[in-house]
Design a protein around this motif. Sequence first.
Motif, PDB file in Angstrom:
ATOM      1  N   ILE A 237      -1.934  12.634  12.132  1.00 50.16           N
ATOM      2  CA  ILE A 237      -1.599  11.255  11.743  1.00 50.16           C
ATOM      3  C   ILE A 237      -1.663  11.112  10.230  1.00 50.16           C
ATOM      4  O   ILE A 237      -0.769  10.560   9.603  1.00 50.16           O
ATOM      5  N   PHE A 238      -2.715  11.660   9.664  1.00 49.47           N
ATOM      6  CA  PHE A 238      -2.911  11.548   8.212  1.00 49.47           C
ATOM      7  C   PHE A 238      -1.742  12.162   7.458  1.00 49.47           C
ATOM      8  O   PHE A 238      -1.185  11.569   6.537  1.00 49.47           O
TER       9      PHE A 238
ATOM     10  N   SER B  41       1.294  12.751   8.519  1.00 51.82           N
ATOM     11  CA  SER B  41       2.574  12.075   8.689  1.00 51.82           C
ATOM     12  C   SER B  41       2.651  10.768   7.904  1.00 51.82           C
ATOM     13  O   SER B  41       3.727  10.311   7.555  1.00 51.82           O
ATOM     14  N   VAL B  42       1.509  10.189   7.619  1.00 49.19           N
ATOM     15  CA  VAL B  42       1.522   8.930   6.859  1.00 49.19           C
ATOM     16  C   VAL B  42       1.588   9.178   5.355  1.00 49.19           C
ATOM     17  O   VAL B  42       2.011   8.335   4.584  1.00 49.19           O
TER      18      VAL B  42
ATOM     19  N   LEU C  20       4.446   8.223   2.977  1.00 53.53           N
ATOM     20  CA  LEU C  20       4.647   6.792   2.762  1.00 53.53           C
ATOM     21  C   LEU C  20       3.896   6.293   1.540  1.00 53.53           C
ATOM     22  O   LEU C  20       4.290   5.328   0.910  1.00 53.53           O
TER      23      LEU C  20
END
Lengths: 155, 143
Positions: free
Chosen positions: A8-9, A11-12, A15
């Motif tokens: 998750i980290f 993939s974020v 951004l």
Amino acid sequence: MKRFLLLIFISVLPLVAHAGIDAFPFKNPQNEQRFIYLTKELRCLVCQNESLASSNASLAQDLRREVYHMIEAGKSNKEIIGFLVNRYGDYVLYQPPLVPMTYLLWFGPLLLLLVGAGVMVVFVRRRSAKTNGFIGLSKDEQRRLDDILNNTNRE
Amino acid sequence: MPEFSLPRLFHPDKMLSQGDLTKQPVSLFNVWASWCVACRDEAAFLLQLGRTSGVPIYGLDYKDTRSNAKDFLHNYGNPYTAIAFDKTGRVGIDWGVYGVPETFVVDSRGVIRYKQIGPVNEQIWQHKILPVIEQIEAEHKPK
């Protein structure tokens, strides 16, 4: 669990990617917000698919400085983007404009997905219609199968 | 063509501006730097052009130091009628420069007629640039 969080980290991360090496003093927080917004919307022309915000390239630094000066000088977002498009063309926009000429670019993938899904549905439906005929046995065949099975059990 | 005015490389007290380029029917504006490897290959060809083509070549020395630039010209030759020294690259931005070398064909009205990204060589000169130059020169001929 750790791995999941790591995923998750990662993939974020894109951004919030920020070069963070510039030390531009802004007159007010709105200017800073506009800077962050604009440099994310503009492309680093000498990098592979990076925005102006996240690139360390020399030209990117120069262009960020330009954007900073223009914001502080009171130019609007439209003027700043226009300034750069005037010199570098539409390519400097990180996202291509949404105009009739680029509709295919924007909606193409979604369209393809829908068409593909549609094809799949039709294909699967047809197949299961066929196999229903196949898998089913006639009464005769069913009896023969039962006989064979019963005989095998006895032996 | 963007307006600009920069000190010259060899005579810092004199300026080079867009008005200098529009003095002749057609001229070349070549963006280069001493740290640019591809510019070395291009230099030999530009020297030849400078001698034989009759088209003046103006230079924009992009994000360089004066001494490195002069060394480069000393080593590879100087084909330029005059060179503008763009220390910060700010004028380069106005020309839309994002790689070096780049070469612009400019006419006497100040219109950029062609932009070459990457070094100019015989092929590109013959097939891309010369036709544009000939077109411009034809426009100048009395009807």
